[in-house]
Design a protein around this motif. Structure first.
Motif, PDB file in Angstrom:
ATOM      1  N   ALA A 160     -48.151  32.555 -31.557  1.00 25.31           N
ATOM      2  CA  ALA A 160     -47.354  33.589 -32.225  1.00 25.31           C
ATOM      3  C   ALA A 160     -47.440  34.921 -31.486  1.00 25.31           C
ATOM      4  O   ALA A 160     -46.433  35.628 -31.337  1.00 25.31           O
ATOM      5  N   GLU A 161     -48.622  35.272 -31.004  1.00 30.55           N
ATOM      6  CA  GLU A 161     -48.774  36.526 -30.272  1.00 30.55           C
ATOM      7  C   GLU A 161     -47.986  36.507 -28.970  1.00 30.55           C
ATOM      8  O   GLU A 161     -47.436  37.537 -28.554  1.00 30.55           O
ATOM      9  N   CYS A 162     -47.930  35.356 -28.320  1.00 28.68           N
ATOM     10  CA  CYS A 162     -47.133  35.227 -27.098  1.00 28.68           C
ATOM     11  C   CYS A 162     -45.666  35.512 -27.381  1.00 28.68           C
ATOM     12  O   CYS A 162     -44.992  36.240 -26.642  1.00 28.68           O
ATOM     13  N   VAL A 163     -45.166  34.918 -28.457  1.00 29.14           N
ATOM     14  CA  VAL A 163     -43.758  35.109 -28.801  1.00 29.14           C
ATOM     15  C   VAL A 163     -43.490  36.565 -29.170  1.00 29.14           C
ATOM     16  O   VAL A 163     -42.447  37.124 -28.804  1.00 29.14           O
ATOM     17  N   ILE A 164     -44.423  37.200 -29.850  1.00 29.31           N
ATOM     18  CA  ILE A 164     -44.269  38.624 -30.168  1.00 29.31           C
ATOM     19  C   ILE A 164     -44.123  39.446 -28.892  1.00 29.31           C
ATOM     20  O   ILE A 164     -43.251  40.314 -28.780  1.00 29.31           O
ATOM     21  N   GLU A 165     -44.983  39.172 -27.904  1.00 28.57           N
ATOM     22  CA  GLU A 165     -44.918  39.901 -26.633  1.00 28.57           C
ATOM     23  C   GLU A 165     -43.574  39.688 -25.937  1.00 28.57           C
ATOM     24  O   GLU A 165     -42.996  40.616 -25.371  1.00 28.57           O
ATOM     25  N   ILE A 166     -43.073  38.447 -25.970  1.00 28.56           N
ATOM     26  CA  ILE A 166     -41.785  38.160 -25.335  1.00 28.56           C
ATOM     27  C   ILE A 166     -40.660  38.891 -26.052  1.00 28.56           C
ATOM     28  O   ILE A 166     -39.778  39.482 -25.417  1.00 28.56           O
ATOM     29  N   LEU A 167     -40.670  38.840 -27.386  1.00 25.10           N
ATOM     30  CA  LEU A 167     -39.635  39.529 -28.160  1.00 25.10           C
ATOM     31  C   LEU A 167     -39.625  41.022 -27.850  1.00 25.10           C
ATOM     32  O   LEU A 167     -38.556  41.628 -27.707  1.00 25.10           O
ATOM     33  N   LEU A 168     -40.805  41.612 -27.739  1.00 25.53           N
ATOM     34  CA  LEU A 168     -40.876  43.029 -27.378  1.00 25.53           C
ATOM     35  C   LEU A 168     -40.323  43.253 -25.974  1.00 25.53           C
ATOM     36  O   LEU A 168     -39.630  44.241 -25.715  1.00 25.53           O
ATOM     37  N   GLY A 169     -40.635  42.319 -25.070  1.00 25.00           N
ATOM     38  CA  GLY A 169     -40.192  42.452 -23.683  1.00 25.00           C
ATOM     39  C   GLY A 169     -38.694  42.360 -23.501  1.00 25.00           C
ATOM     40  O   GLY A 169     -38.152  42.914 -22.539  1.00 25.00           O
ATOM     41  N   ILE A 170     -38.018  41.665 -24.413  1.00 27.08           N
ATOM     42  CA  ILE A 170     -36.564  41.522 -24.295  1.00 27.08           C
ATOM     43  C   ILE A 170     -35.829  42.436 -25.281  1.00 27.08           C
ATOM     44  O   ILE A 170     -34.620  42.312 -25.461  1.00 27.08           O
ATOM     45  N   GLY A 171     -36.580  43.336 -25.909  1.00 28.08           N
ATOM     46  CA  GLY A 171     -35.956  44.323 -26.771  1.00 28.08           C
ATOM     47  C   GLY A 171     -35.686  43.885 -28.196  1.00 28.08           C
ATOM     48  O   GLY A 171     -35.028  44.599 -28.952  1.00 28.08           O
ATOM     49  N   THR A 183     -37.171  44.084 -31.027  1.00 28.00           N
ATOM     50  CA  THR A 183     -38.313  44.718 -31.697  1.00 28.00           C
ATOM     51  C   THR A 183     -38.389  44.388 -33.189  1.00 28.00           C
ATOM     52  O   THR A 183     -39.481  44.276 -33.737  1.00 28.00           O
ATOM     53  N   GLU A 184     -37.248  44.245 -33.838  1.00 26.06           N
ATOM     54  CA  GLU A 184     -37.278  43.939 -35.272  1.00 26.06           C
ATOM     55  C   GLU A 184     -37.843  42.541 -35.512  1.00 26.06           C
ATOM     56  O   GLU A 184     -38.648  42.335 -36.431  1.00 26.06           O
ATOM     57  N   HIS A 185     -37.433  41.581 -34.696  1.00 19.80           N
ATOM     58  CA  HIS A 185     -37.968  40.228 -34.813  1.00 19.80           C
ATOM     59  C   HIS A 185     -39.461  40.220 -34.504  1.00 19.80           C
ATOM     60  O   HIS A 185     -40.247  39.554 -35.177  1.00 19.80           O
ATOM     61  N   ALA A 186     -39.848  40.988 -33.477  1.00 22.39           N
ATOM     62  CA  ALA A 186     -41.261  41.050 -33.096  1.00 22.39           C
ATOM     63  C   ALA A 186     -42.100  41.619 -34.227  1.00 22.39           C
ATOM     64  O   ALA A 186     -43.192  41.112 -34.523  1.00 22.39           O
ATOM     65  N   GLU A 187     -41.620  42.658 -34.874  1.00 20.47           N
ATOM     66  CA  GLU A 187     -42.378  43.282 -35.957  1.00 20.47           C
ATOM     67  C   GLU A 187     -42.473  42.361 -37.169  1.00 20.47           C
ATOM     68  O   GLU A 187     -43.521  42.291 -37.814  1.00 20.47           O
ATOM     69  N   GLN A 188     -41.397  41.655 -37.480  1.00 21.14           N
ATOM     70  CA  GLN A 188     -41.460  40.745 -38.619  1.00 21.14           C
ATOM     71  C   GLN A 188     -42.458  39.615 -38.351  1.00 21.14           C
ATOM     72  O   GLN A 188     -43.240  39.236 -39.230  1.00 21.14           O
ATOM     73  N   LEU A 189     -42.446  39.098 -37.133  1.00 21.28           N
ATOM     74  CA  LEU A 189     -43.399  38.048 -36.787  1.00 21.28           C
ATOM     75  C   LEU A 189     -44.824  38.586 -36.773  1.00 21.28           C
ATOM     76  O   LEU A 189     -45.762  37.912 -37.219  1.00 21.28           O
ATOM     77  N   ARG A 190     -45.002  39.807 -36.300  1.00 26.61           N
ATOM     78  CA  ARG A 190     -46.338  40.409 -36.263  1.00 26.61           C
ATOM     79  C   ARG A 190     -46.893  40.578 -37.677  1.00 26.61           C
ATOM     80  O   ARG A 190     -48.065  40.284 -37.935  1.00 26.61           O
ATOM     81  N   GLN A 191     -46.062  41.050 -38.587  1.00 29.83           N
ATOM     82  CA  GLN A 191     -46.517  41.231 -39.958  1.00 29.83           C
ATOM     83  C   GLN A 191     -46.878  39.892 -40.602  1.00 29.83           C
ATOM     84  O   GLN A 191     -47.868  39.789 -41.337  1.00 29.83           O
ATOM     85  N   ARG A 192     -46.095  38.873 -40.315  1.00 29.04           N
ATOM     86  CA  ARG A 192     -46.386  37.541 -40.854  1.00 29.04           C
ATOM     87  C   ARG A 192     -47.686  37.011 -40.267  1.00 29.04           C
ATOM     88  O   ARG A 192     -48.493  36.381 -40.970  1.00 29.04           O
ATOM     89  N   PHE A 193     -47.910  37.265 -38.990  1.00 32.35           N
ATOM     90  CA  PHE A 193     -49.118  36.825 -38.310  1.00 32.35           C
ATOM     91  C   PHE A 193     -50.355  37.518 -38.884  1.00 32.35           C
ATOM     92  O   PHE A 193     -51.381  36.885 -39.142  1.00 32.35           O
ATOM     93  N   LEU A 194     -50.265  38.831 -39.104  1.00 29.20           N
ATOM     94  CA  LEU A 194     -51.400  39.572 -39.632  1.00 29.20           C
ATOM     95  C   LEU A 194     -51.754  39.112 -41.042  1.00 29.20           C
ATOM     96  O   LEU A 194     -52.924  39.144 -41.437  1.00 29.20           O
ATOM     97  N   ALA A 195     -50.751  38.691 -41.799  1.00 28.05           N
ATOM     98  CA  ALA A 195     -51.022  38.176 -43.140  1.00 28.05           C
ATOM     99  C   ALA A 195     -51.621  36.777 -43.093  1.00 28.05           C
ATOM    100  O   ALA A 195     -52.264  36.339 -44.052  1.00 28.05           O
TER     101      ALA A 195
END
Length: 212
Positions: free
Chosen positions: A172-183, A185-197
């Protein structure tokens, strides 16, 4: 800064193990991707393929399931089979536009190893470090894909398994980094919040985690 390459170190997925119900089939995905105006919004022309070791199916600590949950149709999970590689994936690799997120010797990395442009599909090997290395070694078609590396901003926060390799991220963290890298950011943040939970809160005892 150490160049880190993702997608290998962790185990994530859901489904059935080898020989179990649903073995060999992609896991069904809930349609809970980002919604805008009542219409699901996925990364344009982007696909994430989690090539998963069979032992990772049904493991509660696997974060690949989070990727499927959040990205919906923009993500898929395939069970790795040494004798039966996914025909569509093999053909797409040969056509280009596919990248494998996987580590390699520093002296063999290309100068553009962290360039994510022109990629329509990212493949992440979804399993433990040992499982991922075996999958890579036994899958010649993967070595034909363009290989990319990631340079994460910080250390992994994944804490649901012991003996994780340093400087490696979970799926999941890998995908977050990729999403951030391709701009995306909203998808990355939603995945990050789900991951932290999903992981254990700092200081929590083992077994208290994995929020739903």
């Amino acid at each position: 800064m150490n160049r880190w390459i993702a997608g290998v170190v962790v185990p994530f997925s859901t489904g059935s193990g080898e020989g179990g119900r649903g073995a060999g089939r992609p896991r069904a995905r809930p349609s809970s991707a980002l919604w805008m105006g009542g219409i699901p919004c996925y990364p344009a022309q982007m696909k994430f393929t989690l090539l998963t070791h069979f032992k990772e199916f049904d493991k509660r600590s696997n974060t690949g399931q989070l990727v499927l949950e959040i990205l919906g149709e923009a993500a898929e999970q395939l069970q790795w089979d040494r004798l039966k590689p996914p025909p569509g994936l093999v053909e797409e690799i040969e056509s280009g536009g596919v990248a494998l997120v996987y580590p390699g010797p520093r002296d063999q990395e290309k100068d553009d190893a962290d360039d994510l442009s022109g990629i329509k599909r990212f493949i992440l090997i979804d399993g433990t470090w040992h499982q991922a290395r075996k999958i890579h070694q036994r899958s010649p078609y993967l070595r034909k894909a363009r290989r990319v590396s990631l340079t994460p901003a910080g250390e992994s926060q994944y804490n649901l398994r012991k003996n994780q390799k340093e400087s490696c991220l979970c799926t999941a963290e890998c995908v977050i980094e990729i999403l951030l890298g391709i701009g995306m950011t909203e998808h990355a943040e939603q995945l990050r919040q789900r991951f932290l939970a999903f992981i254990r809160p700092p200081g929590a005892m083992r077994g208290e985690a994995m929020g739903s």
